[in-house]
Design an enzyme around this catalytic site. Structure first.
Site, PDB file in Angstrom:
ATOM      1  N   GLU A   1       2.722  -6.268   7.478  1.00  0.00           N
ATOM      2  CA  GLU A   1       1.837  -5.292   8.111  1.00  0.00           C
ATOM      3  C   GLU A   1       2.025  -5.215   9.625  1.00  0.00           C
ATOM      4  O   GLU A   1       1.943  -4.122  10.204  1.00  0.00           O
ATOM      5  CB  GLU A   1       0.366  -5.625   7.789  1.00  0.00           C
ATOM      6  CG  GLU A   1      -0.069  -5.264   6.386  1.00  0.00           C
ATOM      7  CD  GLU A   1       0.197  -6.366   5.373  1.00  0.00           C
ATOM      8  OE1 GLU A   1      -0.325  -6.281   4.247  1.00  0.00           O
ATOM      9  OE2 GLU A   1       0.930  -7.327   5.719  1.00  0.00           O
TER      10      GLU A   1
ATOM     11  N   GLU B   1      -0.942  -9.530  -1.589  1.00  0.00           N
ATOM     12  CA  GLU B   1      -2.367  -9.848  -1.652  1.00  0.00           C
ATOM     13  C   GLU B   1      -2.881  -9.793  -3.085  1.00  0.00           C
ATOM     14  O   GLU B   1      -3.728 -10.613  -3.479  1.00  0.00           O
ATOM     15  CB  GLU B   1      -3.136  -8.880  -0.757  1.00  0.00           C
ATOM     16  CG  GLU B   1      -2.857  -9.100   0.721  1.00  0.00           C
ATOM     17  CD  GLU B   1      -3.422  -8.008   1.610  1.00  0.00           C
ATOM     18  OE1 GLU B   1      -4.039  -8.339   2.637  1.00  0.00           O
ATOM     19  OE2 GLU B   1      -3.235  -6.815   1.275  1.00  0.00           O
TER      20      GLU B   1
ATOM     21  N   ALA C   1       0.847  -1.197   0.000  1.00  0.00           N
ATOM     22  CA  ALA C   1       0.000   0.000   0.000  1.00  0.00           C
ATOM     23  C   ALA C   1       0.878   1.242   0.000  1.00  0.00           C
ATOM     24  O   ALA C   1       2.063   1.202   0.322  1.00  0.00           O
ATOM     25  CB  ALA C   1      -0.903  -0.007   1.229  1.00  0.00           C
TER      26      ALA C   1
END
Length: 252
Positions: free
Chosen positions: A126, A106, A60
């Site tokens: 994460e 992912e 991200a």
């Protein structure tokens, strides 16, 4: 925006490339939206998704993520983008070189098949950022590798190379990085050469294996077979086999 490109190849295969090297292909909300738009707009039989020969996606956009409150995240459309990508019915082959971390991992695991370069590195870091995977990382790792092997990756935040990922069941094939895209195209072409209705039905049944009890999944599989028995493609496929020629599928 121009950070996602699509190149339609002969044989009904498209190569979709994420090209945002200045952010290491970070999956911002804007990029995810563009990717979903691109995938939904393709009329092909199989798609290869790549980030190029050096990097798949580093995860991200952490700068964007740092500024988001829970309410802002929920309203950002990120979850909707992931749902749109997951709902695309076209078989997806991820061609992974370099880092596929966090959301990038992912994204790779949301594909039907993963072809990895020998440089590929997978991981869900994460927890090292005080977060948890939010786009399927815990669930897809657990379903592909088993809960205990998945815990060894997700809870420690460690990375695994292409060879360990293959041993864990995540990777279909490993190739040198310079051959990655063409090897993935070859895999996608072998999918695209089959009956398109049957491929989509089989893909759908495979995905139900993650969601349904065995008895319900077997019933779903049987229903897909009944649907295929009513198609022109199944008659053409068997006829072509008996006549010793290549089938000419029409998707009907």
């Amino acid at each position: 925006m121009g950070t996602v490109t699509a190149d339609v190849r002969p044989g009904g295969v498209a190569v979709v490339t994420i090209a945002a090297p200045e952010t290491r292909n970070a999956l911002s909300t804007e990029l995810l939206t563009e990717l979903a738009d691109t995938l939904e707009g393709l009329d092909v039989r199989a798609v290869v998704l790549t980030g190029g020969p050096k990097l798949f996606a580093a995860g991200a956009d952490v700068k964007q993520l740092r500024e988001l409150s829970p309410i802002e995240y929920a309203a950002s459309g990120r979850a909707a983008c992931w749902q749109r990508i997951g709902a695309v019915g076209t078989p997806l082959v991820a061609a992974v070189a370099g880092y596929a971390l966090g959301g990038g991992c992912e994204l790779a695991l949301s594909a039907d098949l993963v072809v990895a370069a020998d440089t590929a590195v997978f991981g869900q870091p994460e927890v090292k950022l005080g977060l948890v995977p939010g786009a399927g990382g815990t669930q897809r790792w657990a379903r592909a590798a088993g809960r205990y092997a998945a815990a060894g990756v997700v809870l420690t935040g460690r990375t695994v190379d292409a060879f360990e990922a293959r041993d864990l069941g995540l990777v279909h094939r490993i190739v040198p990085s310079e051959r990655l895209v063409e090897a993935a195209v070859a895999v996608a072409s072998s999918v695209a050469a089959n009956g398109p209705l049957a491929v989509r039905a089989a893909r759908s049944a495979l995905r139900r294996a993650d969601e349904l009890p065995l008895s319900a999944a077997l019933e779903y599989e049987r229903q897909q077979l009944l649907l295929m028995l009513g198609s022109d493609d199944h008659v053409e496929g068997i006829t072509a086999l008996l006549e010793k020629r290549a089938p000419r599928f029409t998707g009907r």
